[in-house]
Design a protein around this motif. Structure first.
Motif, PDB file in Angstrom:
ATOM      1  N   GLY A   1      76.654 155.559 -87.482  1.00 43.73           N
ATOM      2  CA  GLY A   1      76.560 155.116 -88.671  1.00 43.73           C
ATOM      3  C   GLY A   1      75.368 154.112 -89.117  1.00 43.73           C
ATOM      4  O   GLY A   1      75.143 153.424 -88.059  1.00 43.73           O
ATOM      5  N   LEU A   2      74.981 153.672 -90.247  1.00 40.15           N
ATOM      6  CA  LEU A   2      74.079 152.778 -90.556  1.00 40.15           C
ATOM      7  C   LEU A   2      74.815 151.757 -91.591  1.00 40.15           C
ATOM      8  O   LEU A   2      75.531 152.398 -92.435  1.00 40.15           O
ATOM      9  CB  LEU A   2      72.877 153.263 -90.800  1.00 40.15           C
ATOM     10  N   TYR A   3      74.157 150.596 -91.698  1.00 38.04           N
ATOM     11  CA  TYR A   3      74.213 149.798 -92.879  1.00 38.04           C
ATOM     12  C   TYR A   3      73.206 149.170 -93.129  1.00 38.04           C
ATOM     13  O   TYR A   3      72.173 148.850 -92.376  1.00 38.04           O
ATOM     14  CB  TYR A   3      75.495 148.913 -92.984  1.00 38.04           C
ATOM     15  N   VAL A   4      72.819 148.887 -94.369  1.00 27.58           N
ATOM     16  CA  VAL A   4      71.694 148.073 -94.701  1.00 27.58           C
ATOM     17  C   VAL A   4      72.221 146.625 -95.171  1.00 27.58           C
ATOM     18  O   VAL A   4      73.185 146.480 -96.015  1.00 27.58           O
ATOM     19  CB  VAL A   4      70.847 148.709 -95.840  1.00 27.58           C
TER      20      VAL A   4
ATOM     21  N   TYR B   1      65.152 143.222 -96.548  1.00 27.89           N
ATOM     22  CA  TYR B   1      66.393 144.242 -96.236  1.00 27.89           C
ATOM     23  C   TYR B   1      66.017 144.484 -94.791  1.00 27.89           C
ATOM     24  O   TYR B   1      65.162 144.299 -94.306  1.00 27.89           O
ATOM     25  CB  TYR B   1      66.372 145.558 -96.844  1.00 27.89           C
ATOM     26  N   ASP B   2      67.381 144.839 -94.098  1.00 29.31           N
ATOM     27  CA  ASP B   2      67.315 145.063 -92.592  1.00 29.31           C
ATOM     28  C   ASP B   2      68.136 146.194 -92.402  1.00 29.31           C
ATOM     29  O   ASP B   2      69.465 146.193 -93.062  1.00 29.31           O
ATOM     30  CB  ASP B   2      67.885 143.696 -91.793  1.00 29.31           C
ATOM     31  N   LEU B   3      67.942 146.919 -91.355  1.00 33.97           N
ATOM     32  CA  LEU B   3      68.911 148.277 -91.014  1.00 33.97           C
ATOM     33  C   LEU B   3      69.628 147.725 -89.743  1.00 33.97           C
ATOM     34  O   LEU B   3      69.014 147.070 -88.866  1.00 33.97           O
ATOM     35  CB  LEU B   3      68.269 149.371 -91.061  1.00 33.97           C
TER      36      LEU B   3
ATOM     37  N   THR C   1      77.884 149.153 -83.426  1.00 31.58           N
ATOM     38  CA  THR C   1      77.230 147.986 -82.692  1.00 31.58           C
ATOM     39  C   THR C   1      76.559 146.779 -83.213  1.00 31.58           C
ATOM     40  O   THR C   1      76.309 145.743 -82.687  1.00 31.58           O
ATOM     41  CB  THR C   1      76.162 148.566 -81.355  1.00 31.58           C
ATOM     42  N   ASP C   2      76.542 146.489 -84.463  1.00 32.75           N
ATOM     43  CA  ASP C   2      75.606 145.677 -85.274  1.00 32.75           C
ATOM     44  C   ASP C   2      74.318 145.442 -84.774  1.00 32.75           C
ATOM     45  O   ASP C   2      73.594 144.459 -84.827  1.00 32.75           O
ATOM     46  CB  ASP C   2      76.632 144.524 -85.319  1.00 32.75           C
ATOM     47  N   GLN C   3      73.696 146.452 -84.112  1.00 27.02           N
ATOM     48  CA  GLN C   3      72.431 146.273 -83.427  1.00 27.02           C
ATOM     49  C   GLN C   3      71.462 146.486 -84.637  1.00 27.02           C
ATOM     50  O   GLN C   3      71.351 147.508 -85.359  1.00 27.02           O
ATOM     51  CB  GLN C   3      72.133 147.207 -82.282  1.00 27.02           C
TER      52      GLN C   3
END
Length: 98
Positions: free
Chosen positions: A43-46, A62-64, A69-71
């Protein structure tokens, strides 16, 4: 194209009034199609910073990140995806508690 599934918004406090206007931090959980280069099974978050000033609002940064893992992921979004996130932030910035 991104699909925003969940979000959190928080007003960034500026007690020393260094910044002009108001800043909001968004955490947007997003889904992307499996054939997209951004796709991750985890999964991803921005994480987005949105600024509101007298002349209007704008996406500052913004960062992805990978969700589990919060990587940090060093990818740029396409222009239409950035516009989608900016429009979402504009629409929901007023929901933050100040």
């Amino acid at each position: 194209m991104l699909t925003i599934t969940e979000y959190q918004v928080e007003h960034i406090k500026d007690p020393f009034r260094i910044l002009t206007g108001k800043r909001y931090e968004f955490k947007l959980d997003v889904e992307v199609p499996e054939d997209d280069e951004l796709y991750s099974e985890n999964g991803l978050y921005v994480r987005a910073i949105y600024s509101v000033q007298e002349e209007g609002g704008s996406l500052v940064k913004y960062d992805l990140y990978e969700k589990t893992t919060d990587q940090y992921l060093d990818f740029d979004l396409e222009d239409d995806e950035v516009q989608q996130i900016e429009a979402f932030c504009r629409e929901h910035a007023g929901e933050a508690e100040e």
